[in-house]
Enzyme design. Structure first.
Site, PDB file in Angstrom:
ATOM      1  N   LYS A 119       0.892  -1.076  -0.001  1.00 43.81           N
ATOM      2  CA  LYS A 119       0.072  -0.032   0.051  1.00 43.81           C
ATOM      3  C   LYS A 119       1.078   1.305   0.115  1.00 43.81           C
ATOM      4  O   LYS A 119       1.987   1.458   0.717  1.00 43.81           O
ATOM      5  CB  LYS A 119      -0.781   0.057   1.143  1.00 43.81           C
ATOM      6  N   ASP A 123      -0.473  -0.112  -4.372  1.00 43.62           N
ATOM      7  CA  ASP A 123      -1.993   0.156  -4.388  1.00 43.62           C
ATOM      8  C   ASP A 123      -2.290   1.437  -3.522  1.00 43.62           C
ATOM      9  O   ASP A 123      -1.697   1.596  -2.367  1.00 43.62           O
ATOM     10  CB  ASP A 123      -2.594  -1.252  -3.780  1.00 43.62           C
ATOM     11  N   GLU A 135      -2.132   0.274  -8.581  1.00 44.41           N
ATOM     12  CA  GLU A 135      -3.730   0.162  -8.449  1.00 44.41           C
ATOM     13  C   GLU A 135      -4.531   1.216  -7.929  1.00 44.41           C
ATOM     14  O   GLU A 135      -3.824   1.928  -6.910  1.00 44.41           O
ATOM     15  CB  GLU A 135      -3.910  -1.233  -7.669  1.00 44.41           C
ATOM     16  N   GLU A 187     -11.800  -2.727  -8.482  1.00 42.55           N
ATOM     17  CA  GLU A 187     -12.412  -3.405  -7.484  1.00 42.55           C
ATOM     18  C   GLU A 187     -13.626  -2.763  -6.807  1.00 42.55           C
ATOM     19  O   GLU A 187     -14.328  -3.342  -6.073  1.00 42.55           O
ATOM     20  CB  GLU A 187     -11.227  -3.744  -6.436  1.00 42.55           C
ATOM     21  N   ASP A 227     -14.323  -7.500  -8.297  1.00 38.80           N
ATOM     22  CA  ASP A 227     -14.499  -7.821  -6.863  1.00 38.80           C
ATOM     23  C   ASP A 227     -15.740  -8.699  -7.064  1.00 38.80           C
ATOM     24  O   ASP A 227     -16.646  -8.636  -7.806  1.00 38.80           O
ATOM     25  CB  ASP A 227     -14.741  -6.886  -6.173  1.00 38.80           C
ATOM     26  N   HIS A 281      -9.456  -8.718  -7.325  1.00 40.99           N
ATOM     27  CA  HIS A 281      -9.291  -8.468  -5.892  1.00 40.99           C
ATOM     28  C   HIS A 281      -9.876  -9.295  -4.995  1.00 40.99           C
ATOM     29  O   HIS A 281     -10.692  -9.890  -5.229  1.00 40.99           O
ATOM     30  CB  HIS A 281     -10.222  -6.957  -5.676  1.00 40.99           C
TER      31      HIS A 281
END
Length: 430
Positions: free
Chosen positions: A221, A249, A275, A302, A325, A352
Site C-alpha cells: 500500500k 496500491d 492500483e 475492485e 470484485d 481483488h
C-alpha cells in the site's frame, strides 16, 4: 416443485483494525466484515444457498437492511423456475424500478442484489453437485448468455459475440480443467503491504510470502507519504529480489496530477502495476494517468460499481490490468459479463480478494475465465490475504503460491456459523 421458505441475514464483523490488517492510505482502520445471507427452501435435500457482501465495518448496517428489504419478494417463489432461468431472478431485482431508482444499477442496493443472486447460484451449483466455476464452465454458451443482461453494452459486446467467445472457449476445455485441478491458479500476496505495518514486519512478511509460501508477486500500500513509500519500496525490493513481481496500491487517495507526479518517482522499482491511483469513477482520469506513467501499468476495478463502467474503461483503454470484485456488482451474471468484455478487449483480469470470503468467492470466476473464456493464465493472478478463512466450510487453500481449485459443490462462501457466531454484531442499546 420446491419453494423458498426463508431468507436470513447475519452481520459478522471481525476486529482487524486492532492489528492494522487491511490498513491503507484511504482506509486506516478497517474492521473486515460480512453481510451474509442464507436462503432456505422446502426441498428435502438440506441445501441452503449463501451469498454475502464484504464491507469494512459499519457498512454492514446498511447492506444487511438492504438485503432484508428486498429478499422478502423471494418467499414462496418456485425455486426450479428461478434456477432454470437465472435471467428471471436478475430481472426480478435489477429491473425492480423502485430499487433501481437508488442506483441506478450501482451502490448498496446493487451489492445487496449481488448477495441474493449469488445465493441462488449457490443453490444451483450445489444441486448440480459442482463447484460454481465448473457449473459456469460447463453451461452451453447459449444457455449462459441467456442469463445475461446486455442493456447498455451492445456498443462494446453483443450477445452473439459473447456466444462466439464461449464457443471458442470450448476448444481444449477438458485439458484446461484437468490442468487447473492439478496445478491451481496463480495468486499474489498483499499480506506484507498494509500501511500500518512497521518496516521490519513488512520485510519479514515479504520474505515469508515469497520464500515459504511461494508467491511470485507481492503488493504494498502507498499514498500516505512519498518518503515512506520510497523507503518501503526499496526495502521490499531488496527483500524479495529482482525475480519477484512488486505491485503498489493507492486505494484512490490521489487526484490525477498528484498521482502522475507521485507514481513517476516509482520507476526504479520495476513495478508490476499501480492500483487505484484515483477515483474509481474517473475513466478519463485513469486514461490520463496511464499515458503519463507508462510503462508502469494502471490496475483498477475492485470498486467499479457496474458493467457499464467496465465497458467505458475498456473502450477508453484506461487501464492495463483489469480487476474485479466478487461482491461489488450484482452477482455472478454481471461478473461473467465483465470477463467476456475483458476477453473482447484483450485485457488480463487480476481479481481483488483478501477480505472476508473474497478469496473463496472470486477464485471461481477466475477459474471459469481460464477454462471457458480467455483460456490462459498468462499475466493473470488472484489477490490473497490470510484473513478469516478458518470460518469457512471449504476455506481457500494455497499451494506453491497457487489457489487450489475448489471441488466442493457451490460458490465456496458457506461459513461455519458455529465458529463465526462470536463475531455476530450486536448493536449497543441506546
Amino acid at each position: 416443485m420446491s419453494t423458498i421458505t426463508q431468507v436470513k441475514t447475519y452481520d459478522f464483523r471481525f476486529p482487524t483494525s486492532t492489528t492494522l490488517s487491511g490498513s491503507d492510505a484511504m482506509n486506516p482502520d478497517p474492521d473486515y466484515s460480512s453481510a451474509y445471507v442464507e436462503i432456505s427452501t422446502s426441498a428435502d435435500d438440506g441445501i441452503k444457498g449463501v451469498g454475502f457482501v464484504f464491507t469494512i465495518g459499519r457498512g454492514n448496517d446498511v447492506v444487511c437492511k438492504a438485503i432484508e428489504s428486498m429478499s422478502q419478494v423471494l418467499i414462496g417463489r418456485n425455486v426450479e423456475e428461478l434456477l432454470d432461468n437465472m435471467r428471471i431472478a436478475w430481472d426480478l431485482f435489477v429491473h425492480d424500478s423502485q430499487l433501481r431508482w437508488l442506483g441506478p444499477e450501482k451502490g448498496v442496493e446493487h451489492m445487496a442484489i449481488g448477495a441474493v443472486l449469488s445465493a441462488l447460484w449457490d443453490i444451483k451449483a450445489k444441486r448440480a453437485g459442482k463447484p460454481l466455476w465448473l457449473l459456469l464452465s460447463e453451461m452451453e454458451p447459449e444457455e449462459l448468455v441467456a442469463t445475461l443482461d446486455f442493456r447498455y453494452l451492445t456498443d462494446a459486446l453483443t450477445p452473439r459475440e459473447a456466444i462466439e467467445i464461449l464457443k471458442e472457449g470450448q476448444k481444449g476445455k477438458a485439458e484446461r480443467i484437468a490442468h487447473l485441478k492439478e496445478v491451481g491458479y496463480p495468486g499474489y500476496s498483499t499480506a506484507a503491504g498494509w500501511l500500518g505495518y512497521s518496516d521490519e514486519k513488512m520485510v519479514a512478511l515479504a520474505k515469508e510470502e515469497t520464500e515459504v509460501k511461494g508467491f511470485k508477486q507481492i503488493k504494498l500500500k502507498v499514498g500516505h507519504n512519498i518518503d515512506d513509500d520510497l523507503r518501503r519500496l526499496a526495502k521490499a525490493r531488496e527483500a524479495i529480489g529482482p525475480d519477484v513481481r512488486l505491485a503498489v496500491d493507492a486505494n484512490q487517495v490521489w487526484d490525477v496530477p498528484t498521482a502522475i507526479a507521485w507514481i513517476n518517482r516509482f520507476h526504479d522499482f520495476d513495478l508490476a502495476w499501480v492500483e487505484e491511483p484515483t477515483s474509481p469513477d474517473d475513466v478519463i482520469g485513469h486514461a490520463t494517468i496511464a499515458r503519463a506513467i507508462n510503462p508502469i501499468p494502471v490496475a483498477t476495478g475492485e470498486q467499479m460499481q457496474s458493467r457499464i463502467l467496465y465497458k467505458q474503461y475498456l473502450q477508453a483503454n484506461a487501464f492495463g490490468i483489469m480487476q474485479i470484485d466478487a461482491t461489488r456488482v450484482a452477482g455472478p451474471q454481471e461478473i461473467v459479463l465483465e470477463y467476456l468484455m475483458a476477453k473482447k478487449f484483450n485485457k488480463p483480469v487480476c481479481p481483488h480478494a483478501g477480505g472476508v470470503g473474497l478469496c473463496e468467492a472470486v477464485c471461481h470466476f477466475a477459474m471459469f475465465d481460464y477454462v471457458a473464456v480467455s483460456g490462459t493464465m498468462d499475466g493473470r493472478m488472484i489477490e490473497y490475504v490470510d484473513n478469516q478463512h478458518e470460518h469457512f466450510v471449504h476455506p481457500t487453500e494455497i499451494r506453491n503460491g497457487n489457489y487450489v481449485a475448489p471441488l466442493a459443490p457451490g460458490n465456496g462462501t458457506e461459513m461455519t456459523l458455529e465458529t463465526a457466531e462470536k463475531y455476530l454484531y450486536k448493536a449497543e442499546s441506546p
